[in-house]
Design a protein around this motif. Structure first.
Motif, short mmCIF file in Angstrom:
data_model
loop_
_atom_site.label_atom_id
_atom_site.label_comp_id
_atom_site.label_asym_id
_atom_site.label_seq_id
_atom_site.Cartn_x
_atom_site.Cartn_y
_atom_site.Cartn_z
N ALA A 28 -42.15 11.47 8.01
CA ALA A 28 -43.60 11.24 7.99
C ALA A 28 -43.97 9.93 7.32
O ALA A 28 -45.04 9.38 7.58
CB ALA A 28 -44.31 12.40 7.30
N ARG A 29 -43.09 9.40 6.48
CA ARG A 29 -43.38 8.11 5.84
C ARG A 29 -43.39 6.97 6.84
O ARG A 29 -44.03 5.94 6.62
CB ARG A 29 -42.32 7.81 4.77
CG ARG A 29 -42.45 8.66 3.56
CD ARG A 29 -41.44 8.25 2.51
NE ARG A 29 -41.28 9.32 1.53
CZ ARG A 29 -40.19 9.58 0.87
NH1 ARG A 29 -39.11 8.85 1.07
NH2 ARG A 29 -40.14 10.57 0.01
N GLN A 30 -42.65 7.12 7.94
CA GLN A 30 -42.52 6.02 8.89
C GLN A 30 -43.08 6.32 10.27
O GLN A 30 -43.30 5.42 11.06
CB GLN A 30 -41.05 5.63 9.02
CG GLN A 30 -40.48 5.14 7.70
CD GLN A 30 -39.04 4.69 7.82
OE1 GLN A 30 -38.66 4.13 8.83
NE2 GLN A 30 -38.27 4.93 6.79
N ILE A 31 -43.27 7.60 10.57
CA ILE A 31 -43.73 8.00 11.90
C ILE A 31 -45.05 8.74 11.76
O ILE A 31 -45.19 9.60 10.90
CB ILE A 31 -42.67 8.89 12.58
CG1 ILE A 31 -41.36 8.11 12.74
CG2 ILE A 31 -43.16 9.38 13.92
CD1 ILE A 31 -40.21 8.95 13.25
N ARG A 32 -46.02 8.43 12.61
CA ARG A 32 -47.35 9.02 12.50
C ARG A 32 -47.53 10.26 13.37
O ARG A 32 -48.25 11.16 13.02
CB ARG A 32 -48.43 7.99 12.86
CG ARG A 32 -48.41 6.79 11.95
CD ARG A 32 -48.90 7.19 10.56
NE ARG A 32 -48.65 6.12 9.61
CZ ARG A 32 -47.93 6.24 8.52
NH1 ARG A 32 -47.40 7.38 8.19
NH2 ARG A 32 -47.74 5.23 7.72
N SER A 33 -46.92 10.30 14.51
CA SER A 33 -47.11 11.40 15.45
C SER A 33 -46.39 12.65 14.95
O SER A 33 -45.19 12.64 14.68
CB SER A 33 -46.56 11.02 16.83
OG SER A 33 -46.44 12.16 17.65
N VAL A 34 -47.14 13.75 14.85
CA VAL A 34 -46.56 15.01 14.37
C VAL A 34 -45.44 15.47 15.31
O VAL A 34 -44.40 15.95 14.85
CB VAL A 34 -47.66 16.10 14.27
CG1 VAL A 34 -47.07 17.45 13.92
CG2 VAL A 34 -48.72 15.68 13.27
N ASP A 35 -45.64 15.30 16.60
CA ASP A 35 -44.60 15.69 17.56
C ASP A 35 -43.33 14.87 17.34
O ASP A 35 -42.22 15.41 17.39
CB ASP A 35 -45.09 15.51 18.99
CG ASP A 35 -46.19 16.50 19.34
OD1 ASP A 35 -46.24 17.59 18.72
OD2 ASP A 35 -47.00 16.19 20.24
N ASP A 36 -43.49 13.57 17.13
CA ASP A 36 -42.33 12.71 16.90
C ASP A 36 -41.63 13.06 15.59
O ASP A 36 -40.41 13.02 15.51
CB ASP A 36 -42.74 11.24 16.89
CG ASP A 36 -43.11 10.73 18.28
OD1 ASP A 36 -42.80 11.41 19.27
OD2 ASP A 36 -43.72 9.64 18.36
N ILE A 37 -42.40 13.44 14.58
CA ILE A 37 -41.80 13.83 13.30
C ILE A 37 -40.92 15.06 13.51
O ILE A 37 -39.77 15.09 13.05
CB ILE A 37 -42.89 14.10 12.24
CG1 ILE A 37 -43.58 12.80 11.85
CG2 ILE A 37 -42.29 14.79 11.01
CD1 ILE A 37 -44.83 12.97 11.01
N GLU A 38 -41.44 16.04 14.21
CA GLU A 38 -40.66 17.25 14.45
C GLU A 38 -39.43 16.96 15.31
O GLU A 38 -38.36 17.53 15.09
CB GLU A 38 -41.52 18.33 15.10
CG GLU A 38 -42.55 18.91 14.16
CD GLU A 38 -41.94 19.45 12.86
OE1 GLU A 38 -40.94 20.20 12.90
OE2 GLU A 38 -42.48 19.12 11.79
N ASP A 39 -39.58 16.05 16.28
CA ASP A 39 -38.42 15.65 17.09
C ASP A 39 -37.34 15.02 16.23
O ASP A 39 -36.15 15.29 16.40
CB ASP A 39 -38.84 14.68 18.20
CG ASP A 39 -39.64 15.36 19.30
OD1 ASP A 39 -39.66 16.61 19.35
OD2 ASP A 39 -40.25 14.62 20.11
#
Length: 175
Positions: A28-39
């Motif tokens: 989450a520190r580098q990625i904003r999309s929740v879906d991308d974080i979970e991926d």
């Protein structure tokens, strides 16, 4: 992790449960999309699972995990960057779909025009188109049914499609 490597499934489950929130926060520190974080989290967990045999129990676990997580985060960001540079986001709320009934008359006219054009072909070309394109027979099946050679069927189909294109273009030009 050392206990998990020795086959302790309960220790392995606890380890994965314990690192998941850490991985989520790290992503989450580098990625904003929740879906991308979970991926990314799932990708890291899968990577940890597949390379768990490379962990050296004599070394600290944190840096080993962090190296894997950082690589997966960077890979995801690169992949998203490549995809994002070639794709345009579409808001699904703006999509509209016409009712199926709306195009029935147009489809009927198109089908009639095509049928009329097919009727103008020679008998051999008409049979080749009917068997190979409309009935979707294989070349072998069509050859057996028609008594024509495979080569003759190919030639007849090629000529028929060329002629149909001409007929349909003429029809389009007159409208």
């Amino acid at each position: 992790m050392a206990r998990a490597q020795d086959g302790d499934k309960d220790a392995y489950r606890r380890l994965l449960e314990a690192i998941t929130p850490y991985l989520r926060a790290l992503a989450a520190r580098q990625i904003r999309s929740v879906d991308d974080i979970e991926d990314v989290v799932q990708d890291v967990l899968l990577t940890v699972h597949s390379v768990r045999n490379t962990y050296d129990p004599l070394r600290p676990f944190g840096p080993w995990l962090l190296a894997i997580a950082n690589r997966r985060i960077i890979d995801t960001m690169r992949r998203r960057g490549r995809v994002g540079s070639h794709e345009v986001s579409v808001d699904r709320d703006l999509e509209t779909f016409g009712a199926v009934e709306a195009n029935l008359q147009e489809e009927a006219v198109d089908a009639r025009v095509v049928r009329d054009a097919i009727e103008q072909l020679s008998a051999g070309q008409r049979d080749a188109v009917r068997m190979l394109k409309l009935e979707e027979m294989s070349l072998q099946e069509a050859a057996a049914a028609s008594g024509m050679s495979i080569a003759a069927l190919k030639v007849a189909t090629h000529r028929a499609l060329k002629r149909l294109r001409e007929l349909l273009q003429q029809r389009g030009g007159k409208s």
